[in-house]
Design an enzyme around this catalytic site. Sequence first.
Site, mmCIF file in Angstrom:
data_model
loop_
_atom_site.group_PDB
_atom_site.id
_atom_site.type_symbol
_atom_site.label_atom_id
_atom_site.label_comp_id
_atom_site.label_asym_id
_atom_site.label_seq_id
_atom_site.Cartn_x
_atom_site.Cartn_y
_atom_site.Cartn_z
ATOM 1 N N ASN A 90 0.796 -1.238 0.000
ATOM 2 C CA ASN A 90 0.000 0.000 0.000
ATOM 3 C C ASN A 90 0.828 1.288 0.000
ATOM 4 O O ASN A 90 0.314 2.323 -0.405
ATOM 5 C CB ASN A 90 -1.034 -0.004 1.134
ATOM 6 N N PRO A 130 9.649 -7.301 -1.058
ATOM 7 C CA PRO A 130 8.474 -6.441 -1.261
ATOM 8 C C PRO A 130 7.247 -7.294 -1.558
ATOM 9 O O PRO A 130 7.353 -8.488 -1.829
ATOM 10 C CB PRO A 130 8.867 -5.622 -2.498
ATOM 11 N N ALA A 131 6.078 -6.668 -1.509
ATOM 12 C CA ALA A 131 4.843 -7.388 -1.843
ATOM 13 C C ALA A 131 4.837 -7.735 -3.328
ATOM 14 O O ALA A 131 5.334 -6.980 -4.166
ATOM 15 C CB ALA A 131 3.638 -6.521 -1.502
ATOM 16 N N GLY A 189 2.555 -5.159 7.547
ATOM 17 C CA GLY A 189 1.499 -5.863 6.821
ATOM 18 C C GLY A 189 0.362 -6.201 7.764
ATOM 19 O O GLY A 189 0.180 -5.540 8.796
ATOM 20 N N GLU A 219 4.764 -3.744 12.246
ATOM 21 C CA GLU A 219 3.828 -2.648 11.949
ATOM 22 C C GLU A 219 2.615 -3.300 11.311
ATOM 23 O O GLU A 219 2.653 -3.660 10.124
ATOM 24 C CB GLU A 219 4.473 -1.648 10.987
ATOM 25 N N CYS A 269 -2.963 1.969 6.587
ATOM 26 C CA CYS A 269 -3.166 1.372 7.911
ATOM 27 C C CYS A 269 -3.651 2.423 8.904
ATOM 28 O O CYS A 269 -4.289 2.103 9.891
ATOM 29 C CB CYS A 269 -1.878 0.735 8.398
ATOM 30 N N GLU A 310 -10.493 -3.708 9.364
ATOM 31 C CA GLU A 310 -10.072 -2.637 8.444
ATOM 32 C C GLU A 310 -10.862 -2.742 7.143
ATOM 33 O O GLU A 310 -10.932 -3.818 6.557
ATOM 34 C CB GLU A 310 -8.613 -2.872 8.048
HETATM 35 P P1 NAP Z 1 -0.086 -8.822 4.027
HETATM 36 O O1 NAP Z 1 -0.948 -9.699 3.223
HETATM 37 O O2 NAP Z 1 0.135 -9.171 5.454
HETATM 38 O O3 NAP Z 1 1.313 -8.765 3.254
HETATM 39 C C1 NAP Z 1 2.374 -7.977 3.713
HETATM 40 C C2 NAP Z 1 3.674 -8.590 3.238
HETATM 41 O O4 NAP Z 1 3.816 -9.883 3.795
HETATM 42 C C3 NAP Z 1 3.762 -8.763 1.735
HETATM 43 O O5 NAP Z 1 5.080 -8.577 1.325
HETATM 44 C C4 NAP Z 1 3.363 -10.213 1.560
HETATM 45 O O6 NAP Z 1 3.875 -10.772 0.386
HETATM 46 C C5 NAP Z 1 4.018 -10.827 2.765
HETATM 47 N N1 NAP Z 1 3.476 -12.102 3.170
HETATM 48 C C6 NAP Z 1 2.207 -12.564 3.041
HETATM 49 N N2 NAP Z 1 2.114 -13.811 3.571
HETATM 50 C C7 NAP Z 1 3.351 -14.117 4.043
HETATM 51 C C8 NAP Z 1 3.909 -15.248 4.690
HETATM 52 N N3 NAP Z 1 3.170 -16.311 4.992
HETATM 53 N N4 NAP Z 1 5.213 -15.214 5.030
HETATM 54 C C9 NAP Z 1 5.980 -14.146 4.747
HETATM 55 N N5 NAP Z 1 5.521 -13.054 4.119
HETATM 56 C C10 NAP Z 1 4.217 -13.039 3.781
HETATM 57 O O7 NAP Z 1 -0.573 -7.313 4.028
HETATM 58 P P2 NAP Z 1 -0.951 -6.423 2.753
HETATM 59 O O8 NAP Z 1 -2.281 -6.865 2.289
HETATM 60 O O9 NAP Z 1 0.183 -6.393 1.791
HETATM 61 O O10 NAP Z 1 -1.007 -4.976 3.407
HETATM 62 C C11 NAP Z 1 -2.111 -4.496 4.048
HETATM 63 C C12 NAP Z 1 -1.974 -4.647 5.548
HETATM 64 O O11 NAP Z 1 -0.782 -4.000 5.973
HETATM 65 C C13 NAP Z 1 -3.094 -3.960 6.295
HETATM 66 O O12 NAP Z 1 -3.493 -4.761 7.363
HETATM 67 C C14 NAP Z 1 -2.446 -2.678 6.799
HETATM 68 O O13 NAP Z 1 -3.052 -2.138 7.930
HETATM 69 C C15 NAP Z 1 -1.073 -3.154 7.079
HETATM 70 N N6 NAP Z 1 -0.145 -2.015 7.101
HETATM 71 C C16 NAP Z 1 0.345 -1.616 8.306
HETATM 72 C C17 NAP Z 1 1.190 -0.524 8.379
HETATM 73 C C18 NAP Z 1 1.753 -0.073 9.688
HETATM 74 O O14 NAP Z 1 2.710 0.691 9.661
HETATM 75 N N7 NAP Z 1 1.236 -0.503 10.821
HETATM 76 C C19 NAP Z 1 1.535 0.170 7.216
HETATM 77 C C20 NAP Z 1 1.003 -0.259 6.001
HETATM 78 C C21 NAP Z 1 0.163 -1.373 5.961
HETATM 79 P P3 NAP Z 1 2.923 -11.111 -0.872
HETATM 80 O O15 NAP Z 1 1.959 -9.996 -0.969
HETATM 81 O O16 NAP Z 1 3.877 -11.149 -1.993
HETATM 82 O O17 NAP Z 1 2.315 -12.411 -0.536
#
Ligand code: NAP
Length: 494
Positions: free
Chosen positions: A169, A193-194, A246, A268, A302, A399
């Site tokens: 994001n 990265p994602a 994430g 985070e 987030c 969310e």
């Molecule tokens: P996500 O699905 O948790 O993915 C985040 C990262 O983790 C991506 O690089 C993803 O890779 C990777 N990932 C997914 N499954 C994994 C696994 N089993 N093992 C290792 N890595 C894995 O989150 P998102 O959908 O990208 O982002 C949205 C979320 O991030 C929301 O909940 C948001 O609130 C949170 N966020 C928090 C902050 C903060 O600072 N607190 C800031 C921004 C976003 P792939 O996508 O390549 O699978």
Amino acid sequence: MSGDDTGNTNLLDPQAVLDAVPTGLWIDGKSVPAASGKSFEVFDAATEEALVSVADAGVEDARAALDAAVAASDEWAATAPRERGEILRRTFELLTDRADDIAMLMTLELGRALPDSRAETTYGNEFLRWFAEEAVRIGGRFNHAPAGNGRILVAHQPVGPCLAITPWNFPLAMGTRKIAPALAAGNVMIVKPARETPLTMLALAEAFAEAGLPPGVLSVLPTSSSGDVSTALITDDRIRKISFTGSTPVGRNLLGQAADRIQRTSMELGGNAPFLVFDDADVDAAVEGAFAAKMRNGGEACTAANRFLVQSGVVEEFTAKLVEKMSEVRMGPGYADGVTLGPLVNADQRDKVAEAVEQAVADGARVRLGGERPDGRGFFYPATVLDNVDPYASVTREEIFGPVAIISAFDDEADGIAAANSTEYGLASYFYSRDIERCMRVAEKLDSGMVGVNRGVISDAAAPFGGIKQSGIGREGGSEGINEYLSVKYIALT
Ligand code: NAP
């Protein structure tokens, strides 16, 4: 995708921006193909068409990146802090020169509107400047032991090779917020990265190399198998720190993996920010703040205001004005002129948002604006306002991560605070009031790591960003951010 069929009339040619990005894995200071020869595609969320293919890292590549990182580690840790800071500063300047291209690149891979990408370019780049300045301010301390029998010297040393896992994001800022403090503190880092948005991180790695970062200090591993690549690294004793941004479920899983080797972690995670408006608020200012807190990044943040809790005396005025403001949003491909709301990142995200709205309406919410998923290509969802929502309804639990404002009324301050705190998350919260005593009281009572008082955007490279409860552990940015990448060593002297 061509520059012609996108509605884009910006001076930048999107295809030229894409053509300039390295699409290999970034290992040992260069762009290389995956050992398997595999690649995966990055999509345009507005057209659903593939933009470009990127090398697909596997376990073998992860090990190669870690070997290169470990080989570079001692020399980087011994590099003068001033020199580390100057490399960060030169990268900041390169990105400043390339700000238009970086913004376009983010919009292409993520979908969101170009003004949001421009704002992220400034915000994300600021971490490079901030930590360039922090690199030379890593302190320690000296004391005489209270018993008079020795001296206490406390040194801060690099934590060791780090793994960063970032979400889609904020493709730049979620990287620079980790990379800049890690490198400033003398650590090497591998970034995963994602899958949705690997291009910006690759462009960043290339800029670092141009700025003089030695090979191996920073690697970037785009992959379609995030679990395999991350696990290969986390289960290697040489990784000493994991920094993740994430979702909370993935963060929980990574914390479990890190527990086996007692690796340092920063998490985070997800948010569910309440946005309170009290009867004594400046309602016009609250509407401006609400719009920014909701619509920044198309709601895919987030820190996005997820629940609007408005005191009964001003709820109708606030709602009517927010509806008017949200109806001015112009939806379309993020790179087209005048667009302020691009598509959501992918079909899953769009469907999640649409389902949340349907569920809220089924539970009694009233649609004041939007609420209809458009037909046709692209993962679009319109600016939407729902009111008459029970502050404890199921839609308030998770969310939304989209351009949907849900509004609930409350009667007195205690009710508002109780509703605001009734979540497992604790990242950000916001409120509007003109009463200074109430401002202090409410700011102290809200259960979140960050509170915006009479403002709707709080992120700042110079401030400690992070959450409590299930929103995470640790802080990024500010003078606190570098501590996540330093180990404390006590040296006992006679
Ligand atoms: P996500 O699905 O948790 O993915 C985040 C990262 O983790 C991506 O690089 C993803 O890779 C990777 N990932 C997914 N499954 C994994 C696994 N089993 N093992 C290792 N890595 C894995 O989150 P998102 O959908 O990208 O982002 C949205 C979320 O991030 C929301 O909940 C948001 O609130 C949170 N966020 C928090 C902050 C903060 O600072 N607190 C800031 C921004 C976003 P792939 O996508 O390549 O699978």
